[in-house]
Design an enzyme around this catalytic site. Structure first.
Site, PDB file in Angstrom:
ATOM      1  N   CYS A   1      -4.127  -6.576  -0.229  1.00 58.88           N
ATOM      2  CA  CYS A   1      -4.408  -5.954   1.065  1.00 58.88           C
ATOM      3  C   CYS A   1      -5.262  -6.851   1.957  1.00 58.88           C
ATOM      4  CB  CYS A   1      -5.063  -4.603   0.868  1.00 58.88           C
ATOM      5  SG  CYS A   1      -4.104  -3.550  -0.229  1.00 58.88           S
TER       6      CYS A   1
ATOM      7  N   HIS B   1      -2.082   1.732   7.386  1.00 54.96           N
ATOM      8  CA  HIS B   1      -2.380   0.568   6.541  1.00 54.96           C
ATOM      9  C   HIS B   1      -1.102  -0.166   6.131  1.00 54.96           C
ATOM     10  CE1 HIS B   1      -4.193  -2.089   3.769  1.00 54.96           C
ATOM     11  NE2 HIS B   1      -4.344  -1.295   2.726  1.00 54.96           N
TER      12      HIS B   1
END
Lengths: 143, 387
Positions: free
Chosen positions: B85, B334
């Site tokens: 991420c 996200h």
């Protein structure tokens, strides 16, 4: 082999190199025989679980595989309700991190009812006969 | 080493974007950033792409050349950066390093992910592959699971309650109301978060960031060249990155990230700044507990106080230090590889007074914290208003 070089030195280097490249294999082989192993640093004597190629404490790669005490304390856990496809059928299931007697830690499945779980409860390692390798580790209460 | 400026930003709408590819999304975000900066296609020397896994989500590896391909920049060097991420943050960082080192003069830092092609269980599996496959994933550990174990440790150590965690989600959903690109435009309550379905106890559905498609881009140039272009410049004061063990259990402390502490400290030292100098922050709130740990580990609050200050409104848009004014990963969405770039987009626009209805007044220095895996990678950037 160079003539005149002590045999033991060459032999030792070769053994160490083999261990560095096979710490995962050593863990898997042991857990498939219902044992947990780590690596003992031959320089500073620190024992790492799971096995590591290089000692975290002193940086030495002189290591040997040693069996460790499969008992410890549960230090955190979660009940997983949404799992990956390989675990979907088992949800909800519990995973937790256990601190072994020697202070090293391992993640495993936890076979204890959720409402009985508590911080630092005594657990010991058991091994799922249905699967192979690291996935076998199941913590059960030893209290 | 040259000082570096960011002179243009762009991002797509975040959300479930249907039948579209990540390279189309990046093209759209990149064009917006190039127009904003006033750079021509021929000016671009190199492209970086932060992307976790075109491999799994789109059956497309080697995604980087697809960006210059679709932008009509044939033969321009392109590199994909993957750090779970934190892929987007590292895409920006490597772009800055390339310009600072004098290798390139105009670099496009981009990031993207197209996640909604897969059902939730498969997305969960893909993301879990960022943890330790042998010692965690094989035992059923998921990312919500890993952060749930940290949330429990934080709860036991500091008394951080479900309501304190929920306050992060409530704040970020409120902030997203003023972000037209956010995935969610819906305010929620603490009760709703606490009572929603459990994903990984003690984290509920509303403690977790969503599955999102989207892309973001910024244009990076040497500070000395900033006036050659139209876009108002923001100065890169510093960046820093740190790594930690793949497995969570190999770390002595489970209530925060040593990586965040190290990266933030190094970023502050390099910029000769302190936490009190920062006016606005975007942190990696993939889960509510992650924002609480981030604002503690970065040094804005004492360890253990992150939940309480959030509940007290200290990190609200009009609070002492606004955190995740964009809506954060939690409510803006996200799209993995895009998130770290989108943080820099938000801070850059805030420092240029271009954040529209969510503009925070009088902000001069902003900071980002982007996290990969269970904190195994952290990258921080500190940016300053230009002249």
């Amino acid at each position: 082999m160079e003539v005149g070089q002590p045999l033991s030195v060459i032999f030792w280097r070769e053994v160490t190199k083999i261990q560095i490249e096979h710490v995962v294999e050593a863990y898997e082989k042991a857990i498939n025989e219902d044992k947990i192993v780590g690596t003992k640093c031959l320089e500073c004597k620190h024992v790492a679980v799971p096995p590591r190629p290089i000692c975290r404490k002193c940086g030495s790669s002189d290591i040997e595989i040693v069996e460790v005490d499969p008992n410890g304390e549960l230090i955190t856990w979660t009940v997983i309700f949404v799992g990956p496809p390989t675990y979907e059928d088992r949800a909800p299931y519990i995973v937790g991190i256990v601190e072994l007697e020697n202070g090293e830690r391992l993640t495993g499945l936890v076979d204890i009812p959720a409402n009985e779980l508590k911080y630092k409860m005594k657990v010991s390692a058991t091994f799922d006969p249905e699967v192979k390798n690291a996935a076998r580790l199941i913590w059960k209460s030893s209290e | 080493m040259r000082d570096v400026a960011i002179i243009g930003t762009g991002m797509t709408k975040f959300g479930n974007l249907g039948r579209v590819t990540s390279r189309e999304l990046v093209t759209s975000a990149a064009l917006e950033a190039m127009n904003d900066a006033g750079v021509e296609r021929g000016d671009i020397d190199a492209v970086y792409l932060g992307e976790l896994s075109g491999d799994i989500f789109e059956h497309q590896m080697h995604a980087a050349p697809g960006i210059p391909d679709y932008l009509g920049l044939e033969n321009t060097p392109s590199t994909r950066v993957e750090a779970a991420c934190a892929s987007g943050g590292l895409s920006v960082m490597h772009s800055i390093m390339a310009v600072a080192g004098g290798f390139y003069d105009v670099v496009l830092a981009t990031g993207a992910e197209k996640m909604t092609n897969l059902p939730t269980a498969h997305v969960t599996e893909a993301l879990s592959m960022c943890a330790d496959d042998i010692y965690e994933v094989s035992l059923g550990v998921t990312f919500p699971g890993a952060f749930a174990m940290m949330a429990r440790a934080h709860e036991m150590e500091y008394g951080t309650t479900p309501e304190m965690r929920a306050a992060v989600a409530v704040k970020n959903h409120k902030n997203a109301m003023d972000n037209p690109n956010a995935q969610f435009h819906k305010e929620i309550t603490i009760e709703k978060v606490v009572n929603s379905i459990m994903v990984a106890d003690p984290l509920t559905l509303y403690d977790c960031s969503p599955i999102t498609d989207g892309a973001a881009a910024v244009v990076v140039v040497p500070w000395e060249d900033r006036h050659k272009y139209e876009g108002p410049a923001v100065k890169v004061r510093s960046f820093a990155q740190a790594s930690d063990t793949m497995s969570l259990h190999d770390r002595p402390v489970l209530t925060g990230f040593k990586t965040t502490q190290i990266a933030a400290r190094n970023a502050f030292e390099r910029a000769q700044l302190q936490p009190k100098d920062i006016d606005i922050v975007e942190v990696h709130d993939c889960f509510t507990i992650a924002e609480i740990m981030a604002i503690e580990d970065m040094g804005f609050f004492k360890k253990g106080e992150g939940g309480k200050v959030t509940l007290d409104g200290v990190t609200a848009r009009d609070g002492q230090i606004p955190v995740n004014v964009s809506g954060g990963l939690k409510a803006k969405g996200h799209p993995i590889g895009a998130s770290g770039v989108a943080q820099v987009v938000e801070i850059t626009n805030q420092l240029r007074d271009r954040a529209g209805p969510r503009q925070v007044p009088d902000v001069n220095i902003g900071m980002t914290q982007n996290l990969g895996g269970s904190g195994s990678t952290i990258v921080c950037h500190i940016l300053e208003r230009g002249d």
